[in-house]
Design a protein around this motif. Structure first.
Motif, mmCIF file in Angstrom:
data_model
loop_
_atom_site.group_PDB
_atom_site.id
_atom_site.type_symbol
_atom_site.label_atom_id
_atom_site.label_comp_id
_atom_site.label_asym_id
_atom_site.label_seq_id
_atom_site.Cartn_x
_atom_site.Cartn_y
_atom_site.Cartn_z
ATOM 1 N N THR A 143 0.811 -1.212 0.000
ATOM 2 C CA THR A 143 0.000 0.000 0.000
ATOM 3 C C THR A 143 0.846 1.264 0.000
ATOM 4 O OG1 THR A 143 -1.839 -1.115 1.114
ATOM 5 C CG2 THR A 143 -1.744 1.278 1.302
ATOM 6 N N SER A 144 1.862 1.300 0.850
ATOM 7 C CA SER A 144 2.630 2.528 1.083
ATOM 8 C C SER A 144 3.972 2.443 0.357
ATOM 9 C CB SER A 144 2.834 2.736 2.581
ATOM 10 O OG SER A 144 1.582 2.817 3.239
ATOM 11 N N THR A 145 3.962 2.784 -0.930
ATOM 12 C CA THR A 145 5.159 2.593 -1.743
ATOM 13 C C THR A 145 6.311 3.497 -1.309
ATOM 14 O OG1 THR A 145 4.250 4.114 -3.389
ATOM 15 C CG2 THR A 145 3.883 1.769 -3.745
ATOM 16 N N SER A 146 6.015 4.617 -0.665
ATOM 17 C CA SER A 146 7.084 5.495 -0.192
ATOM 18 C C SER A 146 7.858 4.886 0.967
ATOM 19 C CB SER A 146 6.523 6.853 0.232
ATOM 20 O OG SER A 146 6.020 7.562 -0.879
ATOM 21 N N LEU A 147 7.330 3.814 1.551
ATOM 22 C CA LEU A 147 8.017 3.149 2.656
ATOM 23 C C LEU A 147 8.913 2.001 2.187
ATOM 24 C CD1 LEU A 147 5.301 3.248 5.455
ATOM 25 C CD2 LEU A 147 7.649 4.099 5.667
ATOM 26 N N VAL A 148 9.140 1.893 0.868
ATOM 27 C CA VAL A 148 10.119 0.892 0.415
ATOM 28 C C VAL A 148 11.510 1.252 0.941
ATOM 29 C CG1 VAL A 148 8.820 0.253 -1.658
ATOM 30 C CG2 VAL A 148 10.611 1.999 -1.812
ATOM 31 N N TYR A 149 11.711 2.531 1.256
ATOM 32 C CA TYR A 149 12.947 2.968 1.916
ATOM 33 C C TYR A 149 12.541 3.937 3.014
ATOM 34 C CZ TYR A 149 17.656 4.683 2.722
ATOM 35 O OH TYR A 149 18.858 5.007 3.310
ATOM 36 N N PRO A 150 12.302 3.438 4.230
ATOM 37 C CA PRO A 150 11.723 4.265 5.292
ATOM 38 C C PRO A 150 12.476 5.558 5.603
ATOM 39 C CG PRO A 150 11.543 1.953 5.877
ATOM 40 C CD PRO A 150 12.381 2.015 4.636
ATOM 41 N N PRO A 151 13.817 5.602 5.561
ATOM 42 C CA PRO A 151 14.482 6.876 5.881
ATOM 43 C C PRO A 151 14.074 8.034 4.977
ATOM 44 C CG PRO A 151 16.060 5.087 5.985
ATOM 45 C CD PRO A 151 14.807 4.514 5.397
ATOM 46 N N ALA A 152 13.586 7.737 3.759
ATOM 47 C CA ALA A 152 13.192 8.800 2.830
ATOM 48 C C ALA A 152 11.681 9.034 2.822
ATOM 49 C CB ALA A 152 13.670 8.456 1.421
ATOM 50 N N TYR A 153 10.967 8.480 3.779
ATOM 51 C CA TYR A 153 9.505 8.598 3.796
ATOM 52 C C TYR A 153 9.082 10.060 3.847
ATOM 53 C CZ TYR A 153 4.674 7.302 5.055
ATOM 54 O OH TYR A 153 3.311 7.123 5.084
ATOM 55 N N PHE A 154 8.041 10.395 3.092
ATOM 56 C CA PHE A 154 7.630 11.801 2.952
ATOM 57 C C PHE A 154 7.024 12.386 4.221
ATOM 58 C CE2 PHE A 154 3.828 9.401 1.716
ATOM 59 C CZ PHE A 154 2.831 10.066 2.425
ATOM 60 N N ALA A 155 6.645 11.522 5.165
ATOM 61 C CA ALA A 155 6.013 12.000 6.408
ATOM 62 C C ALA A 155 6.872 11.558 7.596
ATOM 63 C CB ALA A 155 4.600 11.451 6.527
ATOM 64 N N PRO A 156 7.900 12.329 7.953
ATOM 65 C CA PRO A 156 8.800 11.915 9.031
ATOM 66 C C PRO A 156 8.104 11.656 10.368
ATOM 67 C CG PRO A 156 9.733 13.757 7.796
ATOM 68 C CD PRO A 156 8.323 13.584 7.322
ATOM 69 N N ASP A 157 7.065 12.428 10.678
ATOM 70 C CA ASP A 157 6.357 12.212 11.949
ATOM 71 C C ASP A 157 5.714 10.831 11.977
ATOM 72 O OD1 ASP A 157 7.107 14.700 12.788
ATOM 73 O OD2 ASP A 157 5.171 15.657 12.414
ATOM 74 N N TRP A 158 5.060 10.463 10.878
ATOM 75 C CA TRP A 158 4.466 9.122 10.791
ATOM 76 C C TRP A 158 5.546 8.056 10.871
ATOM 77 C CZ3 TRP A 158 0.449 9.753 6.207
ATOM 78 C CH2 TRP A 158 -0.661 10.437 6.693
ATOM 79 N N ARG A 159 6.648 8.279 10.179
ATOM 80 C CA ARG A 159 7.725 7.295 10.204
ATOM 81 C C ARG A 159 8.232 7.082 11.627
ATOM 82 N NH1 ARG A 159 12.241 9.768 7.513
ATOM 83 N NH2 ARG A 159 12.532 10.687 9.562
ATOM 84 N N ASP A 160 8.405 8.166 12.370
ATOM 85 C CA ASP A 160 8.892 8.043 13.741
ATOM 86 C C ASP A 160 7.886 7.299 14.613
ATOM 87 O OD1 ASP A 160 11.106 9.439 12.899
ATOM 88 O OD2 ASP A 160 10.491 11.352 13.813
ATOM 89 N N GLN A 161 6.597 7.555 14.399
ATOM 90 C CA GLN A 161 5.571 6.813 15.147
ATOM 91 C C GLN A 161 5.616 5.327 14.806
ATOM 92 O OE1 GLN A 161 1.542 8.564 15.047
ATOM 93 N NE2 GLN A 161 2.485 10.505 14.462
ATOM 94 N N LEU A 162 5.807 5.016 13.523
ATOM 95 C CA LEU A 162 5.879 3.611 13.106
ATOM 96 C C LEU A 162 7.100 2.922 13.714
ATOM 97 C CD1 LEU A 162 4.891 4.049 9.355
ATOM 98 C CD2 LEU A 162 3.538 2.857 11.093
ATOM 99 N N ALA A 163 8.223 3.617 13.713
ATOM 100 C CA ALA A 163 9.434 3.042 14.295
ATOM 101 C C ALA A 163 9.243 2.767 15.789
ATOM 102 C CB ALA A 163 10.620 3.973 14.056
ATOM 103 N N ALA A 164 8.610 3.710 16.487
ATOM 104 C CA ALA A 164 8.359 3.516 17.918
ATOM 105 C C ALA A 164 7.393 2.357 18.155
ATOM 106 C CB ALA A 164 7.810 4.804 18.527
ATOM 107 N N ALA A 165 6.364 2.247 17.307
ATOM 108 C CA ALA A 165 5.397 1.152 17.443
ATOM 109 C C ALA A 165 6.067 -0.194 17.190
ATOM 110 C CB ALA A 165 4.233 1.358 16.477
#
Length: 358
Positions: A106-128
């Motif tokens: 679904t989330s093609t921008s997360l094929v490489y998480p460090p470059a994800y367009f929504a850093p806040d969401w990425r940080d929440q996902l990493a914490a989860a």
């Protein structure tokens, strides 16, 4: 020593979800324990029948709590829609916190998480992921393989590299969603119409993840991404799945994103889509419905073309859907075995298919 099958839930029964259901039921190392559906009319129906096959004894549900209660090892997340990430991220967070691994198309921008367009969401996902001791992995065909991992595999033959270019050339007359094709991409519109693709920064953001993935794989730093859009008109009416593309309106679209390394455009991703093969004849073309090319300029020069579908070049839409699906289904055992966190293809071994050879 025999191991218990990995317990899997499939999230949605669209094109990718249906293929995933069929693939999982064929695998002795995977067990389908639940299926989530959005449409109320699908609730209670057998998942195998929803996927276009025979009954398998698993009823579809829209009760996310019930699926979490099953304590699956992994979810194959394949939901789609106009608000893909906005709708998906809350589900991801809930699943990861519950200790459930996720593979997603679904989330093609997360094929490489460090470059994800929504850093806040990425940080929440990493914490989860950390709190639930679970892993997340996104993939697909372009991006996910054709635009990034295939290129990296081919570079293992290189002594020196100046440029890496990945291109998809596709005939997309079969895609039925008018809002995406016309408003999003500009097909069937005059060239003075501004589609979503023309939004400043859109192309750069859309292809940031695979460009940065390739760069990390090669140990270089991208200092800038340059995006461009080119469109061509058709000189005749073309009947397609979403309606008729009138003569004088856009019949072909080319997006290009270039990652700058060391002052030159070193990593390039190009996407050429036509409504008929004879539109934009001067652009790169293919006899197949979809071709994925990698061209590496260096020592040695390397050129590779991958096609999907039958030998006559047809059926690429179904082939691309199957390839997209299997990129994540085949990854399930590797993701379950991986350390917790947000993963890319650089974090996993080659996700070779288990039990695929018949």
């Amino acid at each position: 020593m025999a191991h218990d099958p990995i317990r899997v839930v499939v999230w949605s029964t669209g094109g990718v979800g249906s293929i995933a259901i069929d693939a999982i039921r064929r695998r002795p190392d995977l067990e389908l324990v639940g299926v989530w559906v959005h449409s109320p009319e699908k609730v209670g129906r057998d998942a195998g029948e929803l996927a276009g096959g025979t009954a398998i004894g698993v009823a579809a549900t829209n009760d996310a709590d019930a699926l979490l209660a099953l304590q699956p090892d992994c979810v194959v997340y394949a939901a789609s829609g106009p608000q893909r990430d906005a709708d998906a991220v809350p589900d991801y967070l809930r699943l990861l916190r519950a200790g459930i691994n996720i593979v997603s198309t679904t989330s093609t921008s997360l094929v490489y998480p460090p470059a994800y367009f929504a850093p806040d969401w990425r940080d929440q996902l990493a914490a989860a992921a950390a709190s639930g001791n679970a892993s997340f992995y996104a993939s697909g065909i372009f991006p996910g393989f054709g635009s990034d991992q295939l290129a990296l595999v081919l570079t293992t033959q290189s002594k020196s590299i100046r440029t890496v270019k990945a291109t998809e050339v596709a005939l997309n007359d079969h895609y039925p969603v008018a809002s995406v094709m016309m408003d999003g991409m500009g097909f069937g519109r005059p060239l003075d119409f501004d589609p979503m693709l023309k939004t400043p920064g859109f192309i750069e953001i859309a292809w940031s993840a695979p460009i940065h993935l390739i760069a990390e794989g090669l140990g270089v730093k991208v200092t800038e991404i340059r995006g461009s859009l080119d469109r061509r008109v058709t000189d005749r009416d073309i009947d397609v799945a979403f309606g008729t593309v009138k003569a004088g309106t856009c019949g072909a679209v080319c997006t290009r994103a270039a990652g700058v390394v060391g002052g030159h455009e070193a990593i390039v991703i190009e996407h050429i889509i036509r409504m008929a093969r004879d539109v934009a004849p001067d652009w790169l073309s293919s006899e197949h419905d979809a071709t994925y090319r990698v061209d590496i300029e260096g020592d040695p020069d390397i050129h590779c073309a991958m096609t999907l579908g039958d030998a006559q070049g047809h059926g690429a839409g179904r082939g691309a859907m199957a390839a997209t699906t299997m990129r994540v289904v085949n990854a399930v055992p590797y993701v379950v075995e991986a350390p917790a966190g947000l993963l890319s293809s650089l974090d996993l071994p080659i996700t070779l298919p288990r039990h695929a050879l018949e």
